[in-house]
Design a protein around this motif. Structure first.
Motif, short mmCIF file in Angstrom:
data_model
loop_
_atom_site.label_atom_id
_atom_site.label_comp_id
_atom_site.label_asym_id
_atom_site.label_seq_id
_atom_site.Cartn_x
_atom_site.Cartn_y
_atom_site.Cartn_z
N GLU A 1 20.23 7.27 -16.87
CA GLU A 1 21.10 7.17 -18.04
C GLU A 1 20.35 7.59 -19.32
OE1 GLU A 1 23.50 3.63 -20.33
OE2 GLU A 1 22.90 3.28 -18.24
N ASP A 2 19.13 7.06 -19.48
CA ASP A 2 18.33 7.40 -20.66
C ASP A 2 17.91 8.87 -20.65
OD1 ASP A 2 18.55 4.78 -21.42
OD2 ASP A 2 16.53 4.18 -20.79
N MET A 3 17.63 9.39 -19.45
CA MET A 3 17.26 10.81 -19.32
C MET A 3 18.39 11.72 -19.80
SD MET A 3 18.03 13.58 -17.11
CE MET A 3 18.53 12.85 -15.57
N THR A 4 19.61 11.36 -19.43
CA THR A 4 20.78 12.16 -19.83
C THR A 4 20.90 12.19 -21.36
OG1 THR A 4 21.82 11.45 -17.78
CG2 THR A 4 23.26 12.49 -19.41
N ILE A 5 20.71 11.03 -21.98
CA ILE A 5 20.77 10.95 -23.45
C ILE A 5 19.63 11.77 -24.06
CG2 ILE A 5 20.52 9.36 -25.43
CD1 ILE A 5 21.73 7.15 -23.52
N ALA A 6 18.43 11.59 -23.50
CA ALA A 6 17.25 12.26 -24.06
C ALA A 6 17.36 13.79 -23.96
CB ALA A 6 15.98 11.77 -23.35
N MET A 7 17.93 14.29 -22.86
CA MET A 7 18.08 15.75 -22.72
C MET A 7 19.13 16.30 -23.67
SD MET A 7 15.74 17.04 -20.93
CE MET A 7 16.30 18.74 -20.86
N SER A 8 20.15 15.50 -23.92
CA SER A 8 21.16 15.91 -24.89
C SER A 8 20.55 15.96 -26.30
CB SER A 8 22.33 14.93 -24.82
OG SER A 8 23.20 15.14 -25.89
N ASP A 9 19.72 14.95 -26.62
CA ASP A 9 19.01 14.93 -27.92
C ASP A 9 18.05 16.11 -28.04
OD1 ASP A 9 20.25 12.60 -28.77
OD2 ASP A 9 18.65 11.27 -28.05
N LEU A 10 17.36 16.42 -26.94
CA LEU A 10 16.38 17.52 -26.98
C LEU A 10 17.09 18.85 -27.21
CD1 LEU A 10 13.49 18.60 -26.73
CD2 LEU A 10 13.77 18.63 -24.24
N GLU A 11 18.23 19.03 -26.57
CA GLU A 11 19.02 20.26 -26.74
C GLU A 11 19.41 20.43 -28.22
OE1 GLU A 11 22.51 22.06 -24.06
OE2 GLU A 11 23.16 20.32 -25.20
N LYS A 12 19.81 19.33 -28.84
CA LYS A 12 20.18 19.38 -30.27
C LYS A 12 18.96 19.76 -31.11
CE LYS A 12 23.80 15.82 -30.22
NZ LYS A 12 23.47 14.62 -29.43
N PHE A 13 17.82 19.13 -30.82
CA PHE A 13 16.60 19.38 -31.58
C PHE A 13 16.17 20.85 -31.48
CE2 PHE A 13 11.85 19.52 -31.58
CZ PHE A 13 11.64 19.26 -32.92
N ILE A 14 16.24 21.40 -30.27
CA ILE A 14 15.82 22.81 -30.06
C ILE A 14 16.64 23.74 -30.95
CG2 ILE A 14 15.78 24.72 -28.38
CD1 ILE A 14 15.13 22.62 -26.19
N ASN A 15 17.93 23.45 -31.08
CA ASN A 15 18.83 24.37 -31.78
C ASN A 15 19.12 24.01 -33.23
OD1 ASN A 15 19.58 26.35 -29.58
ND2 ASN A 15 19.95 24.40 -28.56
N GLU A 16 18.46 22.96 -33.70
CA GLU A 16 18.66 22.50 -35.07
C GLU A 16 17.92 23.41 -36.04
OE1 GLU A 16 18.97 17.82 -35.17
OE2 GLU A 16 16.92 18.55 -35.50
N GLU A 17 18.54 23.71 -37.16
CA GLU A 17 17.82 24.41 -38.23
C GLU A 17 16.99 23.38 -38.99
OE1 GLU A 17 17.62 27.64 -38.76
OE2 GLU A 17 18.95 27.97 -37.04
#
Length: 380
Positions: A176-192
């Motif tokens: 469950e935490d991994m799913t949240i963390a990967m979603s957060d990481l995806e946002k961070f990668i593409n954030e300006e």
């Protein structure tokens, strides 16, 4: 004081109880403090990458260098995971017949890398791209039973062979935490944001390894992400910067520094290590390029001096830079030349000291461009 990198969470109860790590989203809060030393390291790393980039724009056959370099990186990255293979195995002209589990691991890494770079034309770096790349990495190799192309749906852990959740060195987030963390990481990668791309690449790599979203192949995908991110941000135009050799050489320090972030929230020491890796790897790539360019010019000059007969010999020589270990039959098919024409060109190249017949008894008629291989074999 809470650890800004994350915390350990208790799962299950009684005998089955264990603690998994839940990383906080990036960027770190409070934000990174870059001291004078780090800024100097950042400037040096960026400068080296700039020089490397300049070189790669000058080389007429850069694709060739990149394809060789990707093979070398695939080998080193797979060796970190325990794959037993050599550069000569990967370049074997009869690789289809002589393939084994170790060689397949490396070949898949090459395919996954090429796939991911091409996919960047259609997709941003996102979880979908990461999963698709993982599927290619794990196809028909060890670990192919471990859900290729899918994030895990069970708990994994890191430790010596045979270790369990009880004595693991590190336990990544639960599902469950991994799913949240990967979603957060995806946002961070593409954030300006105003983070330096190299520093951001280091944070992305750290976070991906910490989340460990797959049952197998995390290390290789995590290292591939570094090159992907730098190309996506146009810091590099080709895959010429790879840090696997640095990580292989400093493997224990690498793991210790990742652990230091998880335990104490000390991202700064990890960033220094990562910048050193980028700097040394860029320098290493520049040296390799310089040597290969010199070798190309020297041998091209020797062949050209041979007048009329040089045309076929140059064709075979150019092929050698793509495939430095050859046999005559396959080369004649690839180049659409007669067996005799290739055979004569090979004899000429042996006479000129460019090609050598290999010592391998099993493959009696195989020839190697030894000087070229010598440059690429370094560190493997």
């Amino acid at each position: 004081m809470k650890n800004r990198a994350g915390e350990f969470k208790t799962n299950l109860t009684g005998e089955l109880q264990y603690k998994s790590y839940f990383p906080r989203p990036l960027p770190p809060v409070p934000s990174l403090e870059l001291d004078e030393e780090t800024i100097k390291m950042l400037v040096n790393a960026n400068r080296s990458i700039g020089i490397l980039e300049g070189y790669s724009r000058q080389i007429p056959n850069i694709e060739l260098f990149v394809s060789m370099y990707v093979r070398k990186e695939a080998l080193l990255s797979s060796q970190i995971e325990g794959t037993q293979a050599t550069l000569d195995d990967i370049l074997d002209p009869n690789i289809e017949e002589n393939t084994n589990q170790n060689v397949s691991d490396v070949i898949n890494y090459i395919k996954a890398s090429q796939f991911a770079m091409a996919r960047l034309n259609d997709l941003p770096i996102c979880n979908r791209l990461i999963k698709e790349t993982h599927q290619i990495l794990m196809q028909n190799v060890r670990g192919s039973e471990k859900n290729p192309g899918e994030f895990r749906n069970s708990q994994n852990w890191i430790g010596p062979a045979g270790s369990t959740l009880k004595d693991a060195r590190y336990i990544p987030p639960n599902v469950e935490d991994m799913t949240i963390a990967m979603s957060d990481l995806e946002k961070f990668i593409n954030e300006e944001d105003d983070l330096e791309p190299l520093i951001k690449a280091g944070l992305i790599h750290y976070q991906f390894e910490t989340v460990h979203p797959f049952l197998d192949g995390n290390g290789r995908i995590g290292r591939l992400l570094i090159a992907l991110y730098l190309i996506d941000k146009q810091i590099m135009s080709h895959e010429t910067l790879y840090i696997s050799y640095f990580l292989k050489r400093n493997r224990i320090e690498y793991y210790d520094r990742l652990t230091e972030v998880r335990a104490k929230g000390n991202y700064e020491q990890w960033i220094k290590f990562f910048l050193q890796a980028a700097y040394e790897s860029a320098k290493d790539a520049i040296e390799t390029m310089e040597k290969l360019i010199k070798l190309h010019e020297k041998n091209h000059g020797i062949i050209k001096g041979k007048g009329k007969s040089a045309k076929t010999v140059i064709k075979v020589f150019d092929y050698l830079e793509r495939s430095p270990i050859i046999d005559i039959k396959k080369t004649s098919q690839e180049l659409n030349l007669s067996f005799n024409a290739v055979s004569n060109a090979v004899n000429k190249l042996i006479e000129l000291g460019i090609l050598k017949q290999t010592e391998n008894v099993r493959r009696s008629r195989v020839f190697a461009y030894e000087e070229y291989l010598g440059i690429l074999r370094k560190d493997t």
